[in-house]
Scaffold this motif. Structure first.
Motif, mmCIF file in Angstrom:
data_model
loop_
_atom_site.group_PDB
_atom_site.id
_atom_site.type_symbol
_atom_site.label_atom_id
_atom_site.label_comp_id
_atom_site.label_asym_id
_atom_site.label_seq_id
_atom_site.Cartn_x
_atom_site.Cartn_y
_atom_site.Cartn_z
ATOM 1 N N ARG A 133 33.164 28.261 -20.594
ATOM 2 C CA ARG A 133 32.176 29.332 -20.313
ATOM 3 C C ARG A 133 31.347 28.975 -19.077
ATOM 4 O O ARG A 133 31.070 29.818 -18.244
ATOM 5 C CB ARG A 133 31.208 29.480 -21.492
ATOM 6 N N ILE A 134 30.931 27.703 -18.997
ATOM 7 C CA ILE A 134 30.083 27.302 -17.852
ATOM 8 C C ILE A 134 30.850 27.529 -16.552
ATOM 9 O O ILE A 134 30.355 28.116 -15.592
ATOM 10 C CB ILE A 134 29.665 25.803 -17.954
ATOM 11 N N VAL A 135 32.108 27.069 -16.531
ATOM 12 C CA VAL A 135 32.895 27.141 -15.291
ATOM 13 C C VAL A 135 33.179 28.595 -14.934
ATOM 14 O O VAL A 135 33.064 28.983 -13.765
ATOM 15 C CB VAL A 135 34.189 26.299 -15.421
ATOM 16 N N SER A 136 33.475 29.443 -15.931
ATOM 17 C CA SER A 136 33.777 30.834 -15.539
ATOM 18 C C SER A 136 32.499 31.514 -15.047
ATOM 19 O O SER A 136 32.544 32.292 -14.086
ATOM 20 C CB SER A 136 34.536 31.568 -16.635
ATOM 21 N N ASN A 137 31.358 31.200 -15.633
ATOM 22 C CA ASN A 137 30.084 31.750 -15.129
ATOM 23 C C ASN A 137 29.829 31.302 -13.679
ATOM 24 O O ASN A 137 29.460 32.098 -12.824
ATOM 25 C CB ASN A 137 28.963 31.242 -16.066
ATOM 26 N N LEU A 138 30.075 30.037 -13.399
ATOM 27 C CA LEU A 138 29.736 29.501 -12.075
ATOM 28 C C LEU A 138 30.737 29.895 -10.987
ATOM 29 O O LEU A 138 30.362 30.080 -9.830
ATOM 30 C CB LEU A 138 29.614 27.975 -12.140
ATOM 31 N N THR A 139 32.019 30.042 -11.372
ATOM 32 C CA THR A 139 32.994 30.434 -10.334
ATOM 33 C C THR A 139 32.695 31.873 -9.886
ATOM 34 O O THR A 139 32.805 32.205 -8.709
ATOM 35 C CB THR A 139 34.454 30.321 -10.826
ATOM 36 N N GLU A 140 32.258 32.707 -10.845
ATOM 37 C CA GLU A 140 31.869 34.079 -10.478
ATOM 38 C C GLU A 140 30.646 34.070 -9.566
ATOM 39 O O GLU A 140 30.604 34.755 -8.541
ATOM 40 C CB GLU A 140 31.549 34.834 -11.765
ATOM 41 N N ALA A 141 29.670 33.267 -9.941
ATOM 42 C CA ALA A 141 28.447 33.170 -9.114
ATOM 43 C C ALA A 141 28.780 32.617 -7.725
ATOM 44 O O ALA A 141 28.199 33.037 -6.721
ATOM 45 C CB ALA A 141 27.432 32.272 -9.817
ATOM 46 N N HIS A 142 29.740 31.697 -7.668
ATOM 47 C CA HIS A 142 30.147 31.134 -6.368
ATOM 48 C C HIS A 142 30.771 32.229 -5.494
ATOM 49 O O HIS A 142 30.511 32.296 -4.288
ATOM 50 C CB HIS A 142 31.130 29.973 -6.602
ATOM 51 N N SER A 143 31.582 33.106 -6.100
ATOM 52 C CA SER A 143 32.194 34.211 -5.332
ATOM 53 C C SER A 143 31.103 35.094 -4.725
ATOM 54 O O SER A 143 31.157 35.450 -3.544
ATOM 55 C CB SER A 143 33.065 35.100 -6.221
ATOM 56 N N GLU A 144 30.101 35.429 -5.553
ATOM 57 C CA GLU A 144 29.002 36.273 -5.038
ATOM 58 C C GLU A 144 28.262 35.565 -3.925
ATOM 59 O O GLU A 144 27.930 36.150 -2.904
ATOM 60 C CB GLU A 144 28.014 36.599 -6.160
ATOM 61 N N PHE A 145 28.024 34.271 -4.124
ATOM 62 C CA PHE A 145 27.317 33.469 -3.116
ATOM 63 C C PHE A 145 28.093 33.487 -1.798
ATOM 64 O O PHE A 145 27.521 33.701 -0.734
ATOM 65 C CB PHE A 145 27.191 32.036 -3.652
ATOM 66 N N MET A 146 29.418 33.295 -1.890
ATOM 67 C CA MET A 146 30.228 33.271 -0.658
ATOM 68 C C MET A 146 30.210 34.629 0.033
ATOM 69 O O MET A 146 30.139 34.706 1.257
ATOM 70 C CB MET A 146 31.671 32.869 -0.990
ATOM 71 N N SER A 147 30.240 35.686 -0.773
ATOM 72 C CA SER A 147 30.285 37.014 -0.139
ATOM 73 C C SER A 147 28.955 37.327 0.556
ATOM 74 O O SER A 147 28.930 38.100 1.503
ATOM 75 C CB SER A 147 30.648 38.096 -1.160
ATOM 76 N N ARG A 148 27.871 36.726 0.099
ATOM 77 C CA ARG A 148 26.577 36.950 0.762
ATOM 78 C C ARG A 148 26.445 36.149 2.058
ATOM 79 O O ARG A 148 25.588 36.410 2.869
ATOM 80 C CB ARG A 148 25.425 36.557 -0.177
ATOM 81 N N GLN A 149 27.301 35.123 2.235
ATOM 82 C CA GLN A 149 27.177 34.251 3.412
ATOM 83 C C GLN A 149 27.855 34.844 4.640
ATOM 84 O O GLN A 149 27.649 34.397 5.735
ATOM 85 C CB GLN A 149 27.798 32.865 3.170
#
Ligand code: PMT
Length: 307
Positions: free
Chosen positions: A290-306
């Motif tokens: 659960r932790i990893v799937s939550n964070l990989t999604e957040a990482h995608s959003e973070f990358m798209s904002r960069q």
């Protein structure tokens, strides 16, 4: 931080830094994200010729199981872990005596084939297949530390190695790192003698690595720290304080006794509880999934904002 690094004995990190840089560049240029996972506890020696040391508690299970879920999600993984702490895939067989699960085919010492008792090593074929695929694709780079000094130098080297891939890099800092140390110049060379009476030691504070990591070493990366407490009533306040102080993206907050089934993923604007039900625990679902799937999604959003 630099003073602290100098006063701790420096291990040979240059070779490892080169490997980590090549790993990051190779996977980064193939469009793959790279996560640096820290795992296990650091050891702080009390004597130069060390007999005694202070240790931080961590089995390494969180880091090792998370590494598997990151690999399943397509990440390449640098696994910076304490020597002999739990390791991806082999962690599933901790406590098994390997020799008890093997048999010589013919009963002769020089038999070419050895049989594996699959009851002693559950799911071994499935796990071996996953492990071999990861190995063949060169997706896992293991790096070991023992002492606090090794950890600090290697973390700095890893951060610099990953800076070349910018926001594709994630730091997942699950290691339990000592807040105290004895500088090399203050450490007795030989074993402390009990005949000198009760031991009194004075230790210096280890500066938090998160500050230079976020500000200077890998400013574009997605950074997650962990917050461990034993008193649940102060957990969230400490997590928020960490986010304010270090200005990174996420804190995963956990309490020692409940860490296998409950964590809170805290960001500046959100706070999300991840909980395993009793049924899920029975089915051996792991909270790291659960932790990893939550964070990989957040990482995608973070990358798209960069971009
Ligand atoms: O390994 P397991 O048995 O599965 O247990 C997992 C765990 C409980 C160890 C893990 O989930 C966890 O909470 N790890 C962090 C524990 C910890 O040391 O917290 P801390 O409050 O001391 O540090 C907070 C963060 O700052 C950590 O991400 C740490 O890596 C980082 N830190 C700490 C000290 C330091 N000098 N520099 C740092 O950057």
């Amino acid at each position: 931080m630099e003073d602290c690094l100098k006063s701790l004995r420096s291990p040979h990190v240059e070779e490892v830094k080169k490997l980590m840089t090549e790993f990051a560049e190779h996977h980064g240029s193939a469009g793959r994200r790279v996560v640096l996972i820290t795992s296990g506890g650091t050891k702080v020696p009390l004597e130069s010729r060390t007999v005694r040391f202070l240790d931080n508690f961590s089995s390494g299970r969180r880091g090792a199981s998370s590494a598997e879920y990151f690999l399943d999600s397509g990440y390449a993984v640098i696994f910076l872990h304490r020597h002999r702490s739990l390791y991806p895939y082999t962690r599933l067989y901790t406590g098994v005596n390997l020799l008890d699960s093997l048999q010589l085919e013919t009963g002769k010492e020089d038999a070419g084939q050895i049989l594996v008792d699959q009851n002693a090593l559950p799911n071994i074929a499935k796990v071996l297949k996953r492990y071999q695929a990861v190995k063949a694709a060169g997706l896992l780079l293991p790096v070991e530390f023992n002492t606090l000094s090794e950890y600090l130098h290697l973390l700095k080297a890893a951060a610099q190695a990953l800076s070349s891939i910018g926001s594709k890099a994630m730091f997942y800092l699950a290691a339990a790192v000592s807040d105290f140390y004895i500088p090399a110049y203050e450490m007795p060379e030989h074993k402390i003698q009990s005949s000198n009476g009760p031991l009194q030691i004075s230790m210096k504070m280890v500066p938090k690595m998160l500050s230079p990591l976020v500000k200077d070493w890998a400013p574009k990366a997605f950074v997650i720290s962990f917050k461990l407490e034993t008193d649940p009533s102060i957990l969230l306040e400490r997590a928020w304080r960490a986010l304010e102080t270090y200005n990174h993206q996420t804190v995963v907050a956990n309490v020692l006794d409940t860490r296998r089934g409950y964590v809170v993923v805290v960001t500046k604007d959100t706070q999300q509880e991840l909980v395993l039900t009793d049924e899920e625990v029975q089915k051996e679902v792991e909270i790291e999934d659960r932790i990893v799937s939550n964070l990989t999604e957040a990482h995608s959003e973070f990358m798209s904002r960069q971009v």
